[in-house]
Every structure is written in C-alpha cells, then in structure tokens.
Scaffold this motif. Structure first.
Motif, short mmCIF file in Angstrom:
data_model
loop_
_atom_site.label_atom_id
_atom_site.label_comp_id
_atom_site.label_asym_id
_atom_site.label_seq_id
_atom_site.Cartn_x
_atom_site.Cartn_y
_atom_site.Cartn_z
N SER A 131 37.34 36.72 50.71
CA SER A 131 36.08 36.07 50.36
C SER A 131 34.97 37.09 50.60
O SER A 131 35.20 38.17 51.16
CB SER A 131 35.85 34.84 51.24
N SER A 191 26.66 41.40 46.23
CA SER A 191 26.96 40.00 45.90
C SER A 191 27.80 39.34 46.99
O SER A 191 27.68 38.14 47.23
CB SER A 191 27.70 39.92 44.56
N TRP A 192 28.64 40.13 47.69
CA TRP A 192 29.42 39.56 48.79
C TRP A 192 28.53 39.16 49.95
O TRP A 192 28.78 38.17 50.63
CB TRP A 192 30.47 40.57 49.26
N GLU A 224 26.82 35.88 48.73
CA GLU A 224 27.71 34.73 48.51
C GLU A 224 28.97 34.89 49.37
O GLU A 224 30.02 35.26 48.87
CB GLU A 224 28.08 34.62 47.04
N ARG A 280 32.26 33.23 48.21
CA ARG A 280 32.78 33.59 46.89
C ARG A 280 34.11 34.35 47.02
O ARG A 280 34.24 35.24 47.85
CB ARG A 280 31.76 34.46 46.16
#
Length: 230
Positions: free
Chosen positions: A10, A41-42, A45, A48
């Motif tokens: 994740s 982006s990690w 989010e 995710r």
C-alpha cells in the motif's frame, strides 16, 4: 536471516520502506526506477494499492534491503514480525483512518500559506501547511515537520485547536496554532506546491474562503491580528 515478505503493498507500506532505507523522494524514485510523482502519490494516498507491476518492484526493493533496513521497515509499521513471516494486509475494519495535521504558523500579523497544485488541491488552492499522520509519528511531529519540509520555516506548537472532518476533502484534520521561530520561506516541495507566502491575517479570506477555515482557528487568528494591530 530470512527476508520479510509483504502480501499486499500500500502507499503506507511503500513510504515505510522509503523511510527504512532513509531515502528522499528523489532517491527512492531512482532506487525503484520510477517517476517521483508515483512516490509523492503514496504519501498522499497511504491506503492506495499499487498496480501489480509496482508490487513486484517493491518486493524486489525489500528483498534487496539489508537485514537492518528490513528490521527498521517492520518496526516503522509497528508490525515487527518474526524473520521470515508475512506482513498481512489488515482487514478493512483494522485500517487506521486517514488523519492530517494542519499548522497555522503566525509571525506578527501574518500567517504562513502554501499554494497546492490544481489536481491535488481538493477544491482549495491556498492552504495552511499540512501532512498525513503516519502511524509511527505524532500529529505534533507532522505539523511541525511538514511545515519545515514544505516551506523551510521552523516553528513551534503554541496550541492544539481541535479537529474536524474537513468539509471539502472529507479527511479528518487536526489543527495547531504555531509560532514562527526562524527561517526564510521557500517552496521546498515543488511536486505538491506552486508557491508559499506570508499572508496578512486581515486578508486571509482573499486566499482561503471564510467558510473553508476551521472556525476555532479563524477566531484565534483574527484575535491575534487584532492584538498585533493595537
């Protein structure tokens, strides 16, 4: 020492690996041979799940980590498995809710603001410095640390003003009133922000709509502005 295995990656686990390797966003992207925007982006989010190809890349990066780095990775996640065990993805009801620490840094009659890039602004471009609270950090650490990381400004927490579910982003936010200590502003996170500035408190609503500002924070800021002006 048998390697640690992750069943499902994740954003939270990917950034934990980055911290375990003690790499910046740029160096971590280079290590994985991916774009730096993916690493960013990690951080945005944490829940995710990367695509299958990215899962394999992260598997390889973890397998190539030293035993010390692998142990640090498990410790950062707070899961600390025995060597050779598998880090299971938590059930949905065990996933920690996303929290964001927001810092309103005051210097005389001014408050520190950052301008988010359009796609990541969540409907509001100008915002107070903020960061996602990772499981191994306190909200206070994130408020102060993200402020420095984004703007180059050292600050100290003066008061915890409470929290709320943000009306636009729908993320739970905790708000801190902070005082300026030192530093000159600079945009140190060019992936997330396009600008940083000291805004006059009496002109704050020109940057952020009044209805979007946490009411207890607005009350304190307007009070501090009155004090500075008298």
């Amino acid at each position: 020492m048998p390697e640690i295995v992750v069943d499902v990656w994740s954003g939270r686990r990917a950034t934990a690996l980055q911290d375990a390797l003690r790499l910046t966003n740029e160096r971590f992207a280079e290590r994985l041979d991916i774009g730096i925007s993916t690493v960013a982006s990690w951080h945005r989010e944490p829940d995710r799940r990367p695509v299958t190809e990215m899962q394999q890349i992260l598997d390889i990066a973890l397998a190539n980590a030293t035993p010390v780095e692998q142990a640090r990775f498990a410790m950062l996640l707070g899961e600390a498995p025995a060597p050779g065990s598998v880090l299971q993805h938590p059930a949905d009801d065990q996933v920690q809710p996303l929290r964001v620490a927001i810092a309103a840094v005051v210097r005389d009659s001014e408050v520190l603001l950052v301008c988010r890039r359009g796609d990541d602004a969540g409907g509001v471009r100008w915002q107070f410095p903020a960061g996602i609270v990772k499981p191994w950090l306190s909200v206070e650490q994130v408020a102060v640390g993200e402020t420095f990381g984004e703007t180059g400004i050292h600050s100290a927490i003066r008061d915890h003003l409470g929290g709320r579910l943000h009306p636009i982003s729908k993320v739970y936010c905790e708000y801190f009133l902070c005082e300026y200590l030192s530093g000159e502003i600079e945009n140190r996170d060019i992936l997330e922000n396009v600008d940083v500035t000291w805004a006059k408190i009496d002109q704050l609503t020109r940057f952020i709509p009044r209805e979007s500002i946490y009411p207890p924070l607005l009350k304190v800021l307007e009070g501090s502005d009155d004090t500075a002006a008298s």
